[in-house]
Scaffold this motif. Structure first.
Motif, short mmCIF file in Angstrom:
data_model
loop_
_atom_site.label_atom_id
_atom_site.label_comp_id
_atom_site.label_asym_id
_atom_site.label_seq_id
_atom_site.Cartn_x
_atom_site.Cartn_y
_atom_site.Cartn_z
N PRO A 125 40.83 25.52 40.40
CA PRO A 125 40.94 24.36 39.51
C PRO A 125 39.72 23.45 39.51
O PRO A 125 39.39 22.85 38.48
N GLN A 126 39.04 23.35 40.65
CA GLN A 126 37.88 22.48 40.71
C GLN A 126 36.72 23.01 39.88
O GLN A 126 35.82 22.26 39.47
N GLU A 127 36.73 24.32 39.60
CA GLU A 127 35.70 24.94 38.77
C GLU A 127 36.22 25.35 37.40
O GLU A 127 35.46 25.81 36.55
N ASN A 128 37.53 25.23 37.20
CA ASN A 128 38.20 25.68 35.98
C ASN A 128 37.85 27.13 35.67
O ASN A 128 37.51 27.50 34.54
N GLN A 129 37.97 27.98 36.71
CA GLN A 129 37.64 29.40 36.57
C GLN A 129 38.77 30.27 37.11
O GLN A 129 39.39 29.94 38.11
N GLN A 130 38.98 31.40 36.42
CA GLN A 130 39.94 32.40 36.90
C GLN A 130 39.20 33.48 37.67
O GLN A 130 38.08 33.86 37.30
N GLU A 131 39.84 33.97 38.72
CA GLU A 131 39.29 35.11 39.44
C GLU A 131 39.84 36.40 38.82
O GLU A 131 40.97 36.44 38.33
N LYS A 132 39.06 37.46 38.85
CA LYS A 132 39.40 38.68 38.12
C LYS A 132 40.35 39.61 38.86
O LYS A 132 40.93 40.50 38.26
N ARG A 133 40.48 39.45 40.18
CA ARG A 133 41.32 40.39 40.93
C ARG A 133 42.79 40.25 40.53
O ARG A 133 43.19 39.28 39.89
N TYR A 134 43.59 41.26 40.91
CA TYR A 134 45.02 41.26 40.57
C TYR A 134 45.79 42.04 41.62
O TYR A 134 45.22 42.87 42.35
N ASN A 135 47.09 41.75 41.71
CA ASN A 135 47.96 42.46 42.65
C ASN A 135 49.35 42.53 42.04
O ASN A 135 50.02 41.50 41.88
N VAL A 181 55.67 52.26 41.02
CA VAL A 181 54.81 51.24 40.41
C VAL A 181 53.37 51.60 40.77
O VAL A 181 53.04 51.78 41.94
N VAL A 182 52.52 51.73 39.76
CA VAL A 182 51.14 52.17 39.97
C VAL A 182 50.17 51.09 39.53
O VAL A 182 50.29 50.53 38.44
N GLU A 183 49.22 50.80 40.40
CA GLU A 183 48.14 49.88 40.07
C GLU A 183 46.84 50.43 40.64
O GLU A 183 46.77 50.74 41.83
N LYS A 184 45.84 50.59 39.79
CA LYS A 184 44.54 51.12 40.21
C LYS A 184 44.71 52.43 40.98
O LYS A 184 44.16 52.60 42.06
N ASN A 185 45.52 53.33 40.42
CA ASN A 185 45.75 54.67 40.98
C ASN A 185 46.40 54.62 42.36
O ASN A 185 46.33 55.57 43.12
#
Length: 409
Positions: free
Chosen positions: A70-80, A131-135
């Motif tokens: 929030p302090q940078e108003n940026q999203q990180e790209k990783r996911y789970n 459930v499959v994520e990133k192979n």
């Protein structure tokens, strides 16, 4: 001294306050403190998450804004995808509590995204689902997907996803060996290569998932698998553990609470109480140097962080129900006080106007929970675990009122 000139230094203390024009709050390090948490405090926190964060965090395609700075108003790209499934579950819990139709619809889009990650898989000549994520497919991914789908099913009475849950559970069953251990925690989907990765929490998630599925379809097979897993964890994996060494496994506490109600073996109850004592032993109950650490835990790290505390609150809420329902009143009282203290710590990490004055995207902040007192990132599972613990504790705090109403009827 600077040369021969004397410089005076002044030390002073300040107090800070926040007002919205109606109420005034005293702040400590930029946030209010909660010394004696009430049901009103907890309800207000649930409403902040319901009214803002859960209505903003789901993207158009059903994925979440997974991690936000929030302090940078940026999203990180990783996911789970596991944390995705857990957050869907907490959204349905919130909908159950608030009956807010918009939160229900947002959760439905997130559930659809989760279902898009489900694939067919062949194991031991059986076709199951994973459930499959990133192979990668994970034991915890199947378990948390079942937990989310089971919550949807019990809330709506819509059984359209029952066969998917059963196929997800079939894979969990197939990877269990004779002693009850789940032999695969992570596996490559395409090649079938099994990773040596082992999660301490996936078995507890699986036990809870299997019991929740049994509660819907009444297939005793799921309870059999859950029991074998519980016996392995208690009698083999954790056989030599004590209050100082046993893992603070909140998912296992969830699972054992519900398994005990279906198959009442003292083993499950006693193990739950052991883990609860271990958790409470590490709680900060007197910390004059850092008063906003009170209610946090000395493990796994300090300063205490919101999500590890929330997970322990969740687990203790399950233990409280077990202790209270089966006449362990002294333990129940101590557990309840530990939960209250933990929730008081957690409330300090929820973003509201007073703690997000300088953040740009306030709708994605309000109601969310930051990582800790000095780390400000927002991730979906931080809010998931905090909101689940708040709803569980609210139900505990209002239980006497509910019971009194039932008696009067």
């Amino acid at each position: 001294m600077k040369g021969d000139k004397e410089i005076k230094a002044y030390k002073f203390q300040t107090q800070s306050f926040y007002t919205d024009g109606k109420k005034v709050k005293e702040l400590y390090r930029g946030h209010p403190m909660y010394k004696d948490v009430t049901s009103e405090d907890v309800q207000e926190a649930i409403e902040w998450t319901n009214n803002y964060y859960f209505k903003e965090v789901v993207n158009q395609n059903g994925s979440f804004t997974y991690s936000y700075l929030p302090q940078e108003n940026q999203q990180e790209k990783r996911y789970n995808i596991l944390r995705h499934a857990g957050t869907v579950y907490s959204m349905y819990e919130t909908y159950e509590h608030t009956k807010d139709e918009q939160v229900y619809q947002e959760a439905l889009r997130a559930l659809d995204y989760l279902l898009e990650q489900v694939r067919n898989h062949k194991i031991n000549e059986e076709t199951v689902k994973v459930v499959v994520e990133k192979n990668a497919m994970k034991l915890g991914g199947n378990a948390l997907a079942i937990i989310a789908l089971a919550k949807y099913t019990t809330l709506t009475k819509d059984t359209q996803y029952l066969s998917i849950m059963q196929d997800l559970a079939a894979w969990i069953s197939e990877v269990q060996n004779e002693e009850g251990r789940f032999t695969i925690h992570k596996q490559k989907y395409r090649s079938g290569e099994v990773s040596d990765f082992v999660s301490h929490f996936y078995p507890g998630e699986s036990i809870l998932a299997l019991v929740r599925l049994y509660q819907i379809d009444k297939n005793e097979k799921w309870l059999d698998v859950a029991e074998k897993a519980a016996h392995y964890l208690i009698n083999i994996r954790d056989k030599n553990e004590n209050e100082d060494t046993i893992a603070h496994d909140h998912w296992l506490l969830y699972g054992l609470n519900e398994l005990y109600r279906e198959r009442s073996k003292e083993l499950y109850k006693n193990h739950s109480f052991l883990v609860a004592e271990a958790i409470m032993k590490t709680q900060f109950v007197d910390h004059a140097d850092e008063p906003d650490w009170l209610g946090g835990y000395a493990v796994p790290r300090t300063p205490p962080e919101s999500t590890p505390v929330a997970c322990r609150s969740e687990g203790l809420c399950a233990v409280y129900k077990l202790a209270k329902d089966y006449h362990q009143d002294e333990l129940a009282d101590r557990v309840k006080e530990a939960i209250r203290n933990g929730i008081g710590f957690q409330l300090q990490m929820q973003l509201r106007p007073e703690s997000s004055l300088y953040y740009e995207n306030k709708n994605l902040c309000w109601g969310a929970f930051q990582r800790s007192l000095n780390r400000f990132d927002l991730r979906i599972d931080y809010t998931q675990h905090n909101i689940s613990s708040f709803i569980a504790f609210y139900n505990i705090l209002t239980r006497k009122d509910q019971e009194a109403a039932a008696v009067s009827e």
